[in-house]
Motif scaffolding. Structure first.
Motif, PDB file in Angstrom:
ATOM      1  N   ASP A 198       1.049  -1.101   0.027  1.00 51.00           N
ATOM      2  CA  ASP A 198      -0.246   0.075   0.129  1.00 51.00           C
ATOM      3  C   ASP A 198       1.012   1.190  -0.112  1.00 51.00           C
ATOM      4  O   ASP A 198       0.631   2.215  -0.930  1.00 51.00           O
ATOM      5  N   SER A 217       2.767   1.611  -3.189  1.00 49.57           N
ATOM      6  CA  SER A 217       1.890   2.033  -4.327  1.00 49.57           C
ATOM      7  C   SER A 217       1.513   3.632  -4.171  1.00 49.57           C
ATOM      8  O   SER A 217       1.388   4.092  -5.204  1.00 49.57           O
ATOM      9  N   ARG A 218       1.416   4.050  -3.051  1.00 43.75           N
ATOM     10  CA  ARG A 218       1.326   5.754  -2.989  1.00 43.75           C
ATOM     11  C   ARG A 218       2.692   6.306  -3.364  1.00 43.75           C
ATOM     12  O   ARG A 218       2.722   7.375  -3.955  1.00 43.75           O
ATOM     13  N   ARG A 271       4.969   5.346  -5.412  1.00 41.46           N
ATOM     14  CA  ARG A 271       5.219   5.186  -6.703  1.00 41.46           C
ATOM     15  C   ARG A 271       4.323   5.930  -7.792  1.00 41.46           C
ATOM     16  O   ARG A 271       4.585   6.337  -8.941  1.00 41.46           O
ATOM     17  N   SER A 272       3.076   5.961  -7.002  1.00 45.00           N
ATOM     18  CA  SER A 272       2.200   6.946  -7.885  1.00 45.00           C
ATOM     19  C   SER A 272       2.541   8.329  -8.041  1.00 45.00           C
ATOM     20  O   SER A 272       1.937   9.158  -8.811  1.00 45.00           O
ATOM     21  N   GLY A 273       3.450   8.801  -7.307  1.00 43.54           N
ATOM     22  CA  GLY A 273       3.934  10.039  -7.387  1.00 43.54           C
ATOM     23  C   GLY A 273       4.791  10.352  -8.769  1.00 43.54           C
ATOM     24  O   GLY A 273       5.132  11.403  -8.943  1.00 43.54           O
ATOM     25  N   GLY A 297       4.075   8.106 -11.696  1.00 42.30           N
ATOM     26  CA  GLY A 297       3.220   7.773 -12.851  1.00 42.30           C
ATOM     27  C   GLY A 297       2.483   6.646 -12.382  1.00 42.30           C
ATOM     28  O   GLY A 297       1.840   6.382 -11.204  1.00 42.30           O
ATOM     29  N   GLU A 298       1.816   5.791 -13.470  1.00 41.51           N
ATOM     30  CA  GLU A 298       0.873   4.741 -13.125  1.00 41.51           C
ATOM     31  C   GLU A 298       2.090   3.362 -12.689  1.00 41.51           C
ATOM     32  O   GLU A 298       2.414   2.814 -13.466  1.00 41.51           O
ATOM     33  N   PRO A 299       1.491   3.289 -11.398  1.00 46.12           N
ATOM     34  CA  PRO A 299       2.156   1.968 -10.928  1.00 46.12           C
ATOM     35  C   PRO A 299       1.670   0.653 -11.438  1.00 46.12           C
ATOM     36  O   PRO A 299       0.592   0.458 -11.447  1.00 46.12           O
ATOM     37  N   ILE A 309       7.114   1.274 -13.123  1.00 41.28           N
ATOM     38  CA  ILE A 309       6.195   2.388 -13.421  1.00 41.28           C
ATOM     39  C   ILE A 309       6.045   2.703 -14.741  1.00 41.28           C
ATOM     40  O   ILE A 309       7.092   2.900 -15.439  1.00 41.28           O
TER      41      ILE A 309
END
Length: 323
Positions: A157, A160-161, A163-165, A167-169, A189
């Motif tokens: 979790d 995911s937060r 790597r979402s910074g 692009g699309e994980p 990513i």
């Protein structure tokens, strides 16, 4: 006088190869919309075709054009698939690999980073809206490292937060998921390389403490923002964009690296040659002797592991292990 029956072109192909394989086509009336002829496709037909390709991956070898056989060998070396996948080569330069099941597909997808002949391979899941120029040349899956990431941030979790910074994980590598390596976390990513890629991310923990997380990229392709496509630069600093210009630039580079052939070789001075040492009879016979397996193996051991002696992209390490 009786008129001959009208012959239809379709009747000429009743026994051809296509019909024999039950691939014959039938005429379907198009519809008229706003005075224009429109071909309507049926959802169930499209869904059936999508289902047939759901196990497929897109592979693109950056800066190289390997053969289908080279891609097949590469996949066979990476994973033990239940059945040999079918590899298709597209004119745009990428490969479509059709696996028998989802397990084999995901094994290749999650294994990365992938390299063929020391060239990075972009791997993407096929989808019906796939556009090579937009998805492969601009939106690229990149392996990203987070060195010295605090261990309390290693949950899926939290990762995911973070790597979402960027692009699309997509997913983390096996060592990260199993926490077999704690020096860095590595995730895949999907990123827009037309934008500047950040080197640090600001992260805030539940206690309000802020820290900067360093970001390292396994590989980043060059991209020209002006023309929105892949690019390379000449020695003079001029950026070239078209495939023809990039190909020409690569040819010039390797000609300079490897040298060029010449028709005017310097003459051999026999007198100087006579003053040099000569081979005795035993050495001459040894030089002219048959090529043995031991000689080949000895020569192979003298090649650097990462060197690829052939055009198939298989490096010396592969042949050393195979022998």
């Amino acid at each position: 006088m009786n008129a001959e029956p009208t012959k239809k072109w379709a009747n000429l192909f009743n026994s051809n190869r296509m019909s024999a394989k039950r691939m014959s086509l039938s005429y379907v009336n198009p519809v008229m919309k706003n005075g224009e002829k429109v071909i309507e496709l049926k959802k169930e037909e499209i869904d059936k075709a999508i289902e047939e390709w759901k196990h497929a991956l897109i592979l693109y070898v950056v800066g190289d054009s390997p053969t289908i056989a080279a891609v097949e060998r590469y996949i066979a070396l990476q994973v033990n698939t239940v059945s040999k996948p079918k590899v298709y080569c597209h004119n745009d330069g990428y490969f479509l690999v059709q696996f028998v099941n989802m397990v084999d597909r995901n094994e290749v997808l999650y294994l990365g980073p992938h390299l063929l002949n020391n060239r990075p391979i972009i791997v993407k899941v096929w989808n019906p809206k796939f556009d090579f120029n937009k998805e492969v040349l601009q939106t690229v899956p990149i392996w990203v490292k987070y060195p010295n990431l605090p261990l309390n941030c290693w949950s899926m979790d939290s990762l995911s937060r973070i790597r979402s910074g960027l692009g699309e994980p997509l997913h983390a590598d096996k060592c990260t998921m199993k926490v077999d390596r704690i020096a860095y976390a590595q995730v895949l990513i999907e990123m827009d390389v037309a934008r500047e890629l950040p080197k640090k991310l600001k992260v805030e923990d539940p206690n309000g403490r802020m820290f900067e997380q360093v970001v390292q990229y396994e590989w980043v392709p060059e991209y020209c923002v002006e023309c929105m496509q892949g690019s390379t630069s000449q020695e003079s600093g001029i950026i070239v964009h078209s495939h023809k210009e990039i190909k020409n630039e690569a040819t010039i580079f390797y000609k300079a690296l490897l040298g060029q052939t010449t028709s005017n070789l310097p003459s051999v001075d026999i007198n100087i040659m006579k003053k040099r040492g000569t081979l005795n009879r035993e050495q001459q016979l040894q030089l002219a002797g048959p090529v043995t397996r031991e000689k080949v193996k000895l020569a192979l051991q003298g090649i650097s592991d990462l060197k690829a002696p052939g055009k198939d992209g298989l490096n010396a390490m592969f042949f050393k292990k195979a022998s």
